[in-house]
Enzyme design. Structure first.
Site, PDB file in Angstrom:
ATOM      1  N   LYS A   1     -23.624 -45.278  16.754  1.00 24.69           N
ATOM      2  CA  LYS A   1     -22.126 -45.372  16.381  1.00 24.69           C
ATOM      3  C   LYS A   1     -22.140 -44.499  15.183  1.00 24.69           C
ATOM      4  O   LYS A   1     -21.286 -43.670  14.984  1.00 24.69           O
ATOM      5  CB  LYS A   1     -21.947 -46.910  16.300  1.00 24.69           C
TER       6      LYS A   1
ATOM      7  N   ARG B   1     -35.189 -45.819  12.486  1.00 22.75           N
ATOM      8  CA  ARG B   1     -34.155 -45.416  11.769  1.00 22.75           C
ATOM      9  C   ARG B   1     -34.341 -45.515  10.292  1.00 22.75           C
ATOM     10  O   ARG B   1     -34.958 -46.567   9.836  1.00 22.75           O
ATOM     11  CB  ARG B   1     -33.128 -46.330  11.941  1.00 22.75           C
TER      12      ARG B   1
ATOM     13  N   ARG C   1     -16.117 -56.771  16.437  1.00 23.10           N
ATOM     14  CA  ARG C   1     -17.522 -57.190  17.066  1.00 23.10           C
ATOM     15  C   ARG C   1     -17.276 -58.547  17.924  1.00 23.10           C
ATOM     16  O   ARG C   1     -18.259 -58.703  18.408  1.00 23.10           O
ATOM     17  CB  ARG C   1     -18.525 -57.426  16.112  1.00 23.10           C
TER      18      ARG C   1
END
Ligand code: AMP
Length: 227
Positions: free
Chosen positions: A16, A131, A92
């Site tokens: 995202k 990440r 969410r």
């Protein structure tokens, strides 16, 4: 014509943040990332940050009322009315989606198109553990793709901020975040499908390929890039 508004939906690690950077540049949207806003609040030691920190460290969602409050406040702005918004990491929960829907109606903004990035769980795990982020410019990197190491300067031209690994990109919080996604966020797929607003994109590919798929799907929905 009213500005286009978008929501990026998908599990943690679906890409995202990476796709958001491109969409904001290509479609001229204003980026709202609740994760970035909350991390900023934690780093700044504000009241919101103090309330949010423990939930974030555990990989749990911050209570709806806190997040809904900051998004509602940010949406009521001239730049968003003029350019449109890209919501990344919000909503969410169904309660957040309903609050968003009310805010959009109240502010007379156009209903958002929802881009849902789908990625298999094994790939999500690999993406999240590898990440790395820049503390200054917020750029997102991956150790398989980029030459970055924790503690070294950000390679983005003119930045030089510190590269770090998010505290919640560790195995335990990652497991909790994926479970939370399935329990609390995945129901939004049905919610937005029922409203006819959802576009599914196969996100299991390198970022430029996924970006191309998103662009084609948006174009098919009549949404084109800015000149
Ligand atoms: P993200 O950067 O989107 O992965 O978000 C990091 C963390 O911030 C999440 O694991 C949650 O603890 C919190 N967070 C971000 N967005 C929301 C949201 N819309 N609702 C509740 N908590 C959120």
């Amino acid at each position: 014509m009213a500005a286009t508004n978008m929501i990026l939906l998908g599990p943690p690690g679906a890409g995202k943040g990476t796709q958001a950077e491109r969409l904001v540049a290509d479609y001229g949207l204003i980026h709202i990332s609740t994760g970035d806003m909350l991390r900023g609040a934690v780093a700044g030691g504000s009241e919101l940050g103090l309330q949010a920190q423990a939930y974030m460290n555990r990989g749990e969602l911050v209570p709806d009322e806190l997040v809904i409050g900051i998004v509602r406040e940010r949406l009521d702005a001239a730049d968003i009315r003029a350019q449109g918004v890209l919501l990344d990491g919000f909503p969410r929960t169904v309660a957040q989606a309903e609050a968003l829907s009310e805010a959009i109606i109240g502010l007379a903004l156009s209903p958002p198109v929802v881009v849902n990035l789908t990625v298999p769980s094994a790939a999500l795990l690999r993406r999240l553990t590898g990440r790395r982020m820049c503390r200054q410019c917020g750029s997102i990197f991956h150790i398989d793709r980029d030459e970055v190491e924790v503690g070294t300067p950000c390679p983005v031209t003119g930045c030089g901020g510190e590269i770090y690994q998010r505290g919640d990109d560790q195995p335990e919080p990652i497991g909790e975040r994926l479970a939370v996604y399935l329990r609390q966020t995945a129901p939004l797929i049905e919610y937005y499908t029922a409203k006819g607003q959802l576009i599914d994109i196969d996100g299991d590919a390198p970022p430029p390929v996924v970006a191309e798929r998103v662009e084609q799907a948006l174009s098919a929905a009549g949404i084109e890039k800015c000149e």
